[in-house]
Design a protein around this motif. Sequence first.
Motif, PDB file in Angstrom:
ATOM      1  N   VAL A 148      11.613  -3.618  -3.203  1.00 47.36           N
ATOM      2  CA  VAL A 148      11.213  -3.519  -4.500  1.00 47.36           C
ATOM      3  C   VAL A 148      11.968  -3.947  -5.636  1.00 47.36           C
ATOM      4  O   VAL A 148      13.134  -3.701  -5.667  1.00 47.36           O
ATOM      5  CB  VAL A 148      10.855  -1.873  -4.956  1.00 47.36           C
ATOM      6  N   ALA A 149      11.593  -5.087  -6.332  1.00 41.97           N
ATOM      7  CA  ALA A 149      12.505  -5.546  -7.459  1.00 41.97           C
ATOM      8  C   ALA A 149      12.235  -4.661  -8.920  1.00 41.97           C
ATOM      9  O   ALA A 149      10.983  -4.563  -9.253  1.00 41.97           O
ATOM     10  CB  ALA A 149      12.055  -6.900  -7.691  1.00 41.97           C
ATOM     11  N   LEU A 150      13.245  -4.372  -9.396  1.00 42.41           N
ATOM     12  CA  LEU A 150      13.180  -3.581 -10.807  1.00 42.41           C
ATOM     13  C   LEU A 150      13.627  -4.370 -11.735  1.00 42.41           C
ATOM     14  O   LEU A 150      14.962  -4.983 -11.626  1.00 42.41           O
ATOM     15  CB  LEU A 150      13.774  -2.234 -10.495  1.00 42.41           C
ATOM     16  N   SER A 151      13.231  -4.782 -12.973  1.00 41.57           N
ATOM     17  CA  SER A 151      13.780  -4.792 -14.209  1.00 41.57           C
ATOM     18  C   SER A 151      13.689  -3.713 -15.178  1.00 41.57           C
ATOM     19  O   SER A 151      12.578  -3.053 -15.663  1.00 41.57           O
ATOM     20  CB  SER A 151      12.868  -6.198 -14.764  1.00 41.57           C
ATOM     21  N   LEU A 152      14.641  -3.291 -15.864  1.00 38.09           N
ATOM     22  CA  LEU A 152      14.797  -2.308 -16.803  1.00 38.09           C
ATOM     23  C   LEU A 152      15.432  -2.878 -18.190  1.00 38.09           C
ATOM     24  O   LEU A 152      16.520  -3.221 -18.227  1.00 38.09           O
ATOM     25  CB  LEU A 152      15.573  -1.094 -16.524  1.00 38.09           C
ATOM     26  N   PHE A 153      14.726  -2.681 -19.309  1.00 35.69           N
ATOM     27  CA  PHE A 153      15.179  -3.373 -20.564  1.00 35.69           C
ATOM     28  C   PHE A 153      15.252  -2.368 -21.417  1.00 35.69           C
ATOM     29  O   PHE A 153      14.548  -1.194 -21.428  1.00 35.69           O
ATOM     30  CB  PHE A 153      14.053  -4.334 -21.256  1.00 35.69           C
ATOM     31  N   THR A 154      16.448  -2.156 -22.303  1.00 37.33           N
ATOM     32  CA  THR A 154      16.643  -1.299 -23.134  1.00 37.33           C
ATOM     33  C   THR A 154      16.446  -1.952 -24.594  1.00 37.33           C
ATOM     34  O   THR A 154      16.952  -2.936 -24.895  1.00 37.33           O
ATOM     35  CB  THR A 154      18.100  -0.741 -23.183  1.00 37.33           C
ATOM     36  N   ARG A 155      15.411  -1.482 -25.486  1.00 42.29           N
ATOM     37  CA  ARG A 155      15.338  -1.787 -26.551  1.00 42.29           C
ATOM     38  C   ARG A 155      15.242  -0.624 -27.678  1.00 42.29           C
ATOM     39  O   ARG A 155      15.020   0.426 -27.337  1.00 42.29           O
ATOM     40  CB  ARG A 155      13.999  -2.476 -26.800  1.00 42.29           C
ATOM     41  N   THR A 156      15.376  -0.907 -28.908  1.00 43.68           N
ATOM     42  CA  THR A 156      15.042   0.073 -29.960  1.00 43.68           C
ATOM     43  C   THR A 156      13.451   0.546 -29.852  1.00 43.68           C
ATOM     44  O   THR A 156      12.692  -0.269 -29.392  1.00 43.68           O
ATOM     45  CB  THR A 156      15.237  -0.289 -31.169  1.00 43.68           C
TER      46      THR A 156
ATOM     47  N   ARG B  37       0.836  -1.434  -0.089  1.00 41.39           N
ATOM     48  CA  ARG B  37       0.061  -0.103  -0.034  1.00 41.39           C
ATOM     49  C   ARG B  37       0.934   1.502   0.089  1.00 41.39           C
ATOM     50  O   ARG B  37       0.566   2.201  -0.773  1.00 41.39           O
ATOM     51  CB  ARG B  37      -0.788  -0.176   1.086  1.00 41.39           C
ATOM     52  N   GLU B  38       2.037   1.212   1.036  1.00 42.62           N
ATOM     53  CA  GLU B  38       2.875   2.352   0.902  1.00 42.62           C
ATOM     54  C   GLU B  38       3.864   2.404  -0.251  1.00 42.62           C
ATOM     55  O   GLU B  38       4.930   3.164   0.033  1.00 42.62           O
ATOM     56  CB  GLU B  38       3.424   2.501   2.175  1.00 42.62           C
ATOM     57  N   LEU B  39       3.741   1.483  -1.208  1.00 35.50           N
ATOM     58  CA  LEU B  39       4.704   1.432  -2.312  1.00 35.50           C
ATOM     59  C   LEU B  39       6.211   1.082  -1.959  1.00 35.50           C
ATOM     60  O   LEU B  39       7.149   1.534  -2.325  1.00 35.50           O
ATOM     61  CB  LEU B  39       4.724   2.541  -3.275  1.00 35.50           C
ATOM     62  N   GLN B  40       6.284   0.331  -0.980  1.00 35.67           N
ATOM     63  CA  GLN B  40       7.769  -0.249  -0.232  1.00 35.67           C
ATOM     64  C   GLN B  40       7.766  -1.636  -0.564  1.00 35.67           C
ATOM     65  O   GLN B  40       9.185  -1.958  -0.386  1.00 35.67           O
ATOM     66  CB  GLN B  40       7.679  -0.267   1.229  1.00 35.67           C
ATOM     67  N   ARG B  41       7.014  -2.292  -1.239  1.00 37.58           N
ATOM     68  CA  ARG B  41       7.174  -3.594  -1.848  1.00 37.58           C
ATOM     69  C   ARG B  41       6.378  -3.897  -3.105  1.00 37.58           C
ATOM     70  O   ARG B  41       5.537  -3.376  -3.398  1.00 37.58           O
ATOM     71  CB  ARG B  41       6.662  -4.347  -0.742  1.00 37.58           C
ATOM     72  N   GLY B  42       7.161  -4.642  -3.924  1.00 42.66           N
ATOM     73  CA  GLY B  42       6.282  -5.084  -5.253  1.00 42.66           C
ATOM     74  C   GLY B  42       7.492  -5.258  -6.369  1.00 42.66           C
ATOM     75  O   GLY B  42       8.831  -5.172  -5.986  1.00 42.66           O
ATOM     76  N   GLU B  43       7.074  -5.492  -7.547  1.00 43.03           N
ATOM     77  CA  GLU B  43       7.877  -5.673  -8.667  1.00 43.03           C
ATOM     78  C   GLU B  43       7.525  -4.752  -9.899  1.00 43.03           C
ATOM     79  O   GLU B  43       6.172  -4.437 -10.095  1.00 43.03           O
ATOM     80  CB  GLU B  43       8.000  -7.279  -9.202  1.00 43.03           C
ATOM     81  N   ILE B  44       8.465  -4.344 -10.617  1.00 42.77           N
ATOM     82  CA  ILE B  44       8.282  -3.329 -11.534  1.00 42.77           C
ATOM     83  C   ILE B  44       9.214  -3.536 -12.756  1.00 42.77           C
ATOM     84  O   ILE B  44      10.326  -3.922 -12.573  1.00 42.77           O
ATOM     85  CB  ILE B  44       8.197  -1.808 -11.140  1.00 42.77           C
TER      86      ILE B  44
ATOM     87  N   VAL C 269      14.807   6.499 -11.247  1.00 37.99           N
ATOM     88  CA  VAL C 269      14.270   5.280 -10.654  1.00 37.99           C
ATOM     89  C   VAL C 269      15.046   4.968  -9.329  1.00 37.99           C
ATOM     90  O   VAL C 269      14.567   4.369  -8.467  1.00 37.99           O
ATOM     91  CB  VAL C 269      13.917   4.105 -11.528  1.00 37.99           C
ATOM     92  N   GLY C 270      16.192   4.828  -9.749  1.00 38.36           N
ATOM     93  CA  GLY C 270      17.286   4.710  -8.706  1.00 38.36           C
ATOM     94  C   GLY C 270      17.186   5.562  -7.421  1.00 38.36           C
ATOM     95  O   GLY C 270      17.015   4.891  -6.134  1.00 38.36           O
ATOM     96  N   GLU C 271      16.951   6.507  -7.478  1.00 38.56           N
ATOM     97  CA  GLU C 271      16.754   7.542  -6.528  1.00 38.56           C
ATOM     98  C   GLU C 271      15.427   7.114  -5.696  1.00 38.56           C
ATOM     99  O   GLU C 271      15.305   7.217  -4.526  1.00 38.56           O
ATOM    100  CB  GLU C 271      16.690   8.905  -6.777  1.00 38.56           C
TER     101      GLU C 271
END
Length: 321
Positions: free
Chosen positions: A123-131, A89-96, A113-115
Motif C-alpha cells: 500500500v502506497a501512501l501520500s500525505l500532504f499538509t496544507r492550511t 479486496r483484502e485492502l492489502q494493496r493499493g494507493e491512497i 495510518v502508520g499503524e
Amino acid sequence: MAKPNIRQVEAFNAVMKAGSVTKAAEGLFVSQPAVSKLLHAFEVACDLPLFTRTKGRVVPTPEARQLFVETSKLEQGLTRVHEAARAIRELQRGEISIVAFPAMSMRLIPRKVGELLCDRPDVALSLFTRTSRSVENSMITRAADFGISLVPTSNPALHCEPFTSVSMICALRRDHPMARQAAISLEMIAEERLVALGRDDLSYPIIDEAFQRAGLAMRPAAEVQMADAACCMVASGCGVAIVPSLVSFEAGYPEVVFRPLTEPIAMTTWLLTSTYQELSQLALELMDEIRGAVEELEAGLHGTLSRDRASDSRFAGPVHP
C-alpha cells in the motif's frame, strides 16, 4: 478461426504438467471427456497438432512443448491477477493520498495510518499538509483522495460533510500551578501570559468570542502561526496557550501538559471528497481509522471534565456553550 480461451489453455497446461488427461481432469475437478473436449478445441484454435494419441494416451508434440513455454507464462500472469485482486479486496494493496490541515496531519494521521499500513507493504501512501484554506485547492486538482479541513466548501466538484468536532484545550507547563487542575477556565487563563495562535488562524475568532461571552478580554502576550510553536513557547515557560486537542495526541513535549476548558470551545472539521469519483475501500478504512482516533481523543478529554464536574461543586452551575 476462433481464438483460444482461458479454459482451453488451463486444460492444455494441466495435461502438460500432469502427463495424462485423467490426472489433469482430477486436478481441475472436471470429467475426463470435458478435458478431452477442451484439448481438441484448443488444437483447432491453434491450428496445430499438439498431441499424438496412442493406446488411450496423449503424447505432446514438439510444437506443444514450444507452446507450453508461452501458455505457462499466461497461467502465471493469471495467478498474479488473482493474487492482486485478492490483495486489493483484502485492502492489502493499493494507493491512497490524504490532505489535511497541520494539527491533523502532523501527528495523529501519520501515527494511526502508520499503524494500519505497517504490515501492508504493497500500500502506497501520500500525505500532504496544507492550511485549511488550501485543502480545497488540493482536492480540486485531485492531489488527494480525500481532504480534512476546518473550512467547508460549496464547490460543486467537491462533496463536503462534517467529519469530527475538535475541542480547544489549554497547554501549560507541567510545573505550572494550574497544572494541578483537572480543567482550566478562561478566567484563569485571562490572568496568565497567553501564547495565542495568530489572528489568521481559524481558531482565533472562536476563542476571542468565547472570552467575550465570559466577560473577559483576550490579551495575547505572543502570537504564533502553528500550535506546535505555541507549545514550544509554553515549554520554555513563556505562558499558557489554547490549542486544538489534536496537538495533545502523543505530544512530544515532556514539559507540557494539556487540560480541557471548563467553557467548551470546539471547531468542526470537514471531510472533502470528489463529487465525481468514488472512494476505494482502502480510503474508507483509513478515513474511519482517523475519525475513530479523533473521537477517542475527544472522549478522553470530555470524560476528564465530566468526572471533575461530578466531584467538584465549582461546576454545579451552568457552563457557557
